[in-house]
Design a protein around this motif. Sequence first.
Motif, PDB file in Angstrom:
ATOM      1  N   SER A 183     -55.861  67.336  -1.035  1.00  0.00           N
ATOM      2  CA  SER A 183     -56.993  66.601  -0.486  1.00  0.00           C
ATOM      3  C   SER A 183     -56.636  65.169  -0.121  1.00  0.00           C
ATOM      4  N   TYR A 184     -55.363  64.777  -0.286  1.00  0.00           N
ATOM      5  CA  TYR A 184     -54.935  63.419   0.003  1.00  0.00           C
ATOM      6  C   TYR A 184     -53.734  63.396   0.942  1.00  0.00           C
ATOM      7  N   MET A 185     -53.667  62.331   1.727  1.00  0.00           N
ATOM      8  CA  MET A 185     -52.483  62.051   2.521  1.00  0.00           C
ATOM      9  C   MET A 185     -51.875  60.753   1.992  1.00  0.00           C
ATOM     10  N   PHE A 186     -50.581  60.535   2.264  1.00  0.00           N
ATOM     11  CA  PHE A 186     -49.909  59.367   1.683  1.00  0.00           C
ATOM     12  C   PHE A 186     -48.756  58.899   2.572  1.00  0.00           C
ATOM     13  N   PRO A 187     -49.022  58.613   3.855  1.00  0.00           N
ATOM     14  CA  PRO A 187     -47.952  58.125   4.735  1.00  0.00           C
ATOM     15  C   PRO A 187     -47.494  56.726   4.331  1.00  0.00           C
ATOM     16  N   ASN A 188     -46.223  56.434   4.600  1.00  0.00           N
ATOM     17  CA  ASN A 188     -45.718  55.094   4.358  1.00  0.00           C
ATOM     18  C   ASN A 188     -45.903  54.233   5.603  1.00  0.00           C
ATOM     19  N   VAL A 189     -46.137  52.951   5.389  1.00  0.00           N
ATOM     20  CA  VAL A 189     -46.327  52.023   6.502  1.00  0.00           C
ATOM     21  C   VAL A 189     -45.115  51.118   6.682  1.00  0.00           C
ATOM     22  N   ASP A 190     -44.127  51.267   5.808  1.00  0.00           N
ATOM     23  CA  ASP A 190     -42.894  50.512   5.969  1.00  0.00           C
ATOM     24  C   ASP A 190     -41.734  51.306   5.396  1.00  0.00           C
ATOM     25  N   LEU A 191     -40.535  50.797   5.595  1.00  0.00           N
ATOM     26  CA  LEU A 191     -39.322  51.336   4.984  1.00  0.00           C
ATOM     27  C   LEU A 191     -38.359  50.170   4.842  1.00  0.00           C
ATOM     28  N   SER A 192     -37.937  49.908   3.613  1.00  0.00           N
ATOM     29  CA  SER A 192     -36.980  48.844   3.352  1.00  0.00           C
ATOM     30  C   SER A 192     -35.739  49.458   2.724  1.00  0.00           C
ATOM     31  N   VAL A 193     -34.568  49.195   3.316  1.00  0.00           N
ATOM     32  CA  VAL A 193     -33.316  49.778   2.846  1.00  0.00           C
ATOM     33  C   VAL A 193     -32.302  48.664   2.612  1.00  0.00           C
ATOM     34  N   HIS A 194     -31.724  48.633   1.411  1.00  0.00           N
ATOM     35  CA  HIS A 194     -30.634  47.718   1.084  1.00  0.00           C
ATOM     36  C   HIS A 194     -29.361  48.538   0.901  1.00  0.00           C
ATOM     37  N   VAL A 195     -28.327  48.184   1.636  1.00  0.00           N
ATOM     38  CA  VAL A 195     -27.062  48.921   1.613  1.00  0.00           C
ATOM     39  C   VAL A 195     -25.988  48.009   1.028  1.00  0.00           C
ATOM     40  N   ASP A 233     -55.912  52.477  -6.637  1.00  0.00           N
ATOM     41  CA  ASP A 233     -56.713  51.806  -5.615  1.00  0.00           C
ATOM     42  C   ASP A 233     -56.271  52.118  -4.199  1.00  0.00           C
ATOM     43  N   GLY A 234     -55.611  53.267  -4.007  1.00  0.00           N
ATOM     44  CA  GLY A 234     -55.246  53.689  -2.667  1.00  0.00           C
ATOM     45  C   GLY A 234     -53.883  53.233  -2.190  1.00  0.00           C
ATOM     46  N   ILE A 235     -53.089  52.645  -3.076  1.00  0.00           N
ATOM     47  CA  ILE A 235     -51.759  52.175  -2.722  1.00  0.00           C
ATOM     48  C   ILE A 235     -50.730  52.936  -3.562  1.00  0.00           C
ATOM     49  N   GLY A 236     -49.592  53.243  -2.950  1.00  0.00           N
ATOM     50  CA  GLY A 236     -48.517  53.921  -3.665  1.00  0.00           C
ATOM     51  C   GLY A 236     -47.168  53.356  -3.281  1.00  0.00           C
ATOM     52  N   ILE A 268     -43.818  51.593   0.959  1.00  0.00           N
ATOM     53  CA  ILE A 268     -45.188  51.372   0.500  1.00  0.00           C
ATOM     54  C   ILE A 268     -46.089  52.409   1.164  1.00  0.00           C
ATOM     55  N   LEU A 269     -47.002  52.989   0.392  1.00  0.00           N
ATOM     56  CA  LEU A 269     -47.801  54.123   0.859  1.00  0.00           C
ATOM     57  C   LEU A 269     -49.276  53.753   0.937  1.00  0.00           C
ATOM     58  N   THR A 270     -49.967  54.321   1.916  1.00  0.00           N
ATOM     59  CA  THR A 270     -51.415  54.276   1.946  1.00  0.00           C
ATOM     60  C   THR A 270     -51.921  55.653   1.506  1.00  0.00           C
ATOM     61  N   VAL A 271     -52.524  55.706   0.328  1.00  0.00           N
ATOM     62  CA  VAL A 271     -53.003  56.954  -0.261  1.00  0.00           C
ATOM     63  C   VAL A 271     -54.490  57.064   0.018  1.00  0.00           C
ATOM     64  N   ARG A 272     -54.875  58.105   0.752  1.00  0.00           N
ATOM     65  CA  ARG A 272     -56.276  58.216   1.166  1.00  0.00           C
ATOM     66  C   ARG A 272     -56.695  59.665   1.298  1.00  0.00           C
TER      67      ARG A 272
END
Length: 270
Positions: free
Chosen positions: A206-218, A238-241, A260-264
Motif C-alpha cells: 500500500s506504499y511507494m518509496f521512490p528516492n529523490v536523490d542519490l549520493s555516491v562516495h567512491v 513521518d513519510g521520510i526514509g 533519501i526516500l519519500t514514503v507515501r
Amino acid sequence: MQETTTPTQTQAYYRRLGGNVYESTIHAQGAWNDHEQHMAPVAGLMVRALEQFQPREGMRLTRFSFDILGLIPAGEFSLETSVLRPGRTIELLQTELVAGGRTSVRVTAWRMLTLDTTAVQALEDDPFPSLAESESWHGLNIWPGGFIASLEGRTVDGHRPGRGRAWLRTPHGMVDGEPTSPLVRLLGLVDSANGIAARVPPGAGSYMFPNVDLSVHVYREPAGEWLGLDSRVTFAGDGIGLTSSVLHDVNGPFGRSEQILTVRPIPHAK
C-alpha cells in the motif's frame, strides 16, 4: 560466470543520436512508470559524461551527488556538462539531463588529485561474502520494467526485507557500440539498492518509496562487472526514509551510497 556481451543497438541502455544527444532503449525503462527511465542507468550515463569531460591525468572522480528533479521521461534527451569550480588539485563538475526543455536530473561531482598514500592506507568497512559464497537470486523480479529485467542477481546470507545483501551484474553496455568503463558499469547499478530489500512489496503493498536523490562516495577506483550491495533501509514515521549502502566489487569495498526516500501511500490503495 556469464561473459560480457558486445553491446548492439538493442542490447545497450542508450543510443547516441549525435554529440551529447541520446535516446533510451527498453533496457533503461523504470520500475514505477513504463514511460520513464530508471535512475540507475541514468546515473551510469551521467557518470560516463563526467568521466569523458576534459579528462585530466592523475585525477579521478570521487563523489557524485544526484538530484532527481522530476520524472525522467523515456526517449530523447541531452547531457550538458560544465565546470562549476576549476582547480589545480580539486575541481567541481556538473552534468544536467535535459528532456523536453526541462532538467530532469542534475549531478555535481568532485574530481580530485590522486597521490601515493599506501603508507597510511586503511579500511574500516566490513568484508562482504564473495561471489563464490552467493547463490542465484531472482528477487528483483517483484519489480517491473526493462531495467530490472536486464539484471542478473545473486544473494548472500543475511538478505531480508530492509537489509539487502546481494550481487548485481548487467551484460548490457551503457551506449550502443561504445566501451563501458568499470566505474560507469558499476555506478550504473547503484540506484538499484533501494529495491533489493524493499520493506513493503511494490504493487501489492500500500506504499511507494521512490528516492529523490542519490549520493555516491567512491574512495577506491572500482573494477570488474559485479556490484555488491550491503544495504539498510530505514522508514521514519513521518513519510521520510533512507537507503544506505556499502558498495563492493570483486576486490572488496570501494564506496558508499545514500538515497533519501519519500514514503507515501499509493493513491489507488485502500
